[in-house]
Design an enzyme around this catalytic site. Structure first.
Site, PDB file in Angstrom:
ATOM      1  N   ARG A  79       0.840  -1.208   0.000  1.00 52.17           N
ATOM      2  CA  ARG A  79       0.000   0.000   0.000  1.00 52.17           C
ATOM      3  C   ARG A  79       0.874   1.257   0.000  1.00 52.17           C
ATOM      4  O   ARG A  79       0.553   2.244  -0.653  1.00 52.17           O
ATOM      5  CB  ARG A  79      -0.925   0.029   1.232  1.00 52.17           C
ATOM      6  N   THR A  98      -5.532   6.352  -2.973  1.00 46.63           N
ATOM      7  CA  THR A  98      -6.481   6.001  -4.040  1.00 46.63           C
ATOM      8  C   THR A  98      -6.581   7.034  -5.166  1.00 46.63           C
ATOM      9  O   THR A  98      -6.663   6.665  -6.332  1.00 46.63           O
ATOM     10  CB  THR A  98      -7.885   5.804  -3.423  1.00 46.63           C
ATOM     11  N   ARG A 126       0.944   5.378  -7.918  1.00 43.37           N
ATOM     12  CA  ARG A 126      -0.167   6.248  -8.325  1.00 43.37           C
ATOM     13  C   ARG A 126       0.240   7.720  -8.351  1.00 43.37           C
ATOM     14  O   ARG A 126      -0.354   8.522  -9.067  1.00 43.37           O
ATOM     15  CB  ARG A 126      -1.359   6.040  -7.386  1.00 43.37           C
ATOM     16  N   HIS A 140      -4.735  -2.206  -8.084  1.00 38.37           N
ATOM     17  CA  HIS A 140      -5.468  -2.492  -6.853  1.00 38.37           C
ATOM     18  C   HIS A 140      -4.506  -3.185  -5.906  1.00 38.37           C
ATOM     19  O   HIS A 140      -3.737  -4.050  -6.330  1.00 38.37           O
ATOM     20  CB  HIS A 140      -6.658  -3.419  -7.113  1.00 38.37           C
TER      21      HIS A 140
END
Ligand code: GDP
Ligand code: MG
Length: 198
Positions: free
Chosen positions: A119, A125, A136, A159
């Site tokens: 993560r 996100t 990301r 994901h």
């Protein structure tokens, strides 16, 4: 009790990352920190498998709906609905379109604190606010505002399971036990050997 080094997490390289030819970059980041790849496969998921994936946690619809409504409020925007379940119903439809648009690569990574480490490397996100240095944050520039106004899911490349429990459920959802390869890496002797340097 399992050792820290036995923790596993699920990663899915999403269709946009494959179109952007970022497979190597993404895998390289998880590999170079010292995590071990124990299985991977490429396929086009069905909408049914995607819906099940996001709703493995029975609370997901409510929690994500509430989180999304709060996101709108915090920005001074009007949410498309005040009902969390209606929000996630719309979100799920868009996620199904996005995740079935082409092939994905599902993988399981193993190593100490695999869930949190993955993560951390993946980033938050929404790419607009994901930290620089994360996948990301470095490779994509999407935002909730743009994806909402264009009526599509946010494109955030990967994901990654959010907790150890989520990882266990998602691993069972996408892989059979037979597909997971319990193997040793020479590099693990340096990462985990308690005799090293003694
Ligand atoms: P992740 O674990 O970082 O992917 O995030 P979540 O599990 O919270 O959400 C799953 C997916 O739902 C995300 O990848 C987004 O596509 C979508 N999503 C979550 N929160 C929001 C939001 O506040 N707004 C919008 N438009 N989509 C969201
Ligand atoms: Mg999640």
């Amino acid at each position: 009790m399992a050792h820290y080094k036995d923790e596993r997490t699920l990663v899915i390289i999403k269709p946009d990352a494959i179109q952007r030819t970022l497979i190597g970059e993404i895998i390289g980041r998880y590999e170079r920190i010292g995590l071990k790849l124990v299985t991977m496969k490429m396929f086009v998921p069905t909408a049914e498998m995607i819906e099940q994936h996001y709703t493995l946690d029975p609370q997901w619809r409510r929690v994500t709906g509430e989180k999304t409504i709060k996101g709108y409020m915090d920005k001074g925007l009007k949410p498309p609905s005040t009902d969390p379940l209606e929000i996630t119903r719309i979100l799920l439809e868009k996620l199904k379109e996005y995740m079935t648009a082409g092939p994905v690569i599902a993988m399981i990574w193993q190593g100490a604190h695999a869930v949190k480490i993955v993560r951390k490397l993946t980033g938050g996100t929404e790419p607009l606010t994901s930290d620089v240095g994360t996948i990301r944050g470095d490779y994509v520039l999407d935002s909730y505002q743009m994806s909402d106004s264009d009526g599509r899911a946010i494109r955030n490349l990967v994901h990654a399971s959010g907790s150890v429990k989520e990882a266990e459920d998602e691993i069972k959802h996408w892989f059979t036990k037979k597909e997971i390869i319990d193997h040793k890496l020479i590099s693990e002797q340096i990462t985990y050997d308690i005799e090293f340097g003694c």
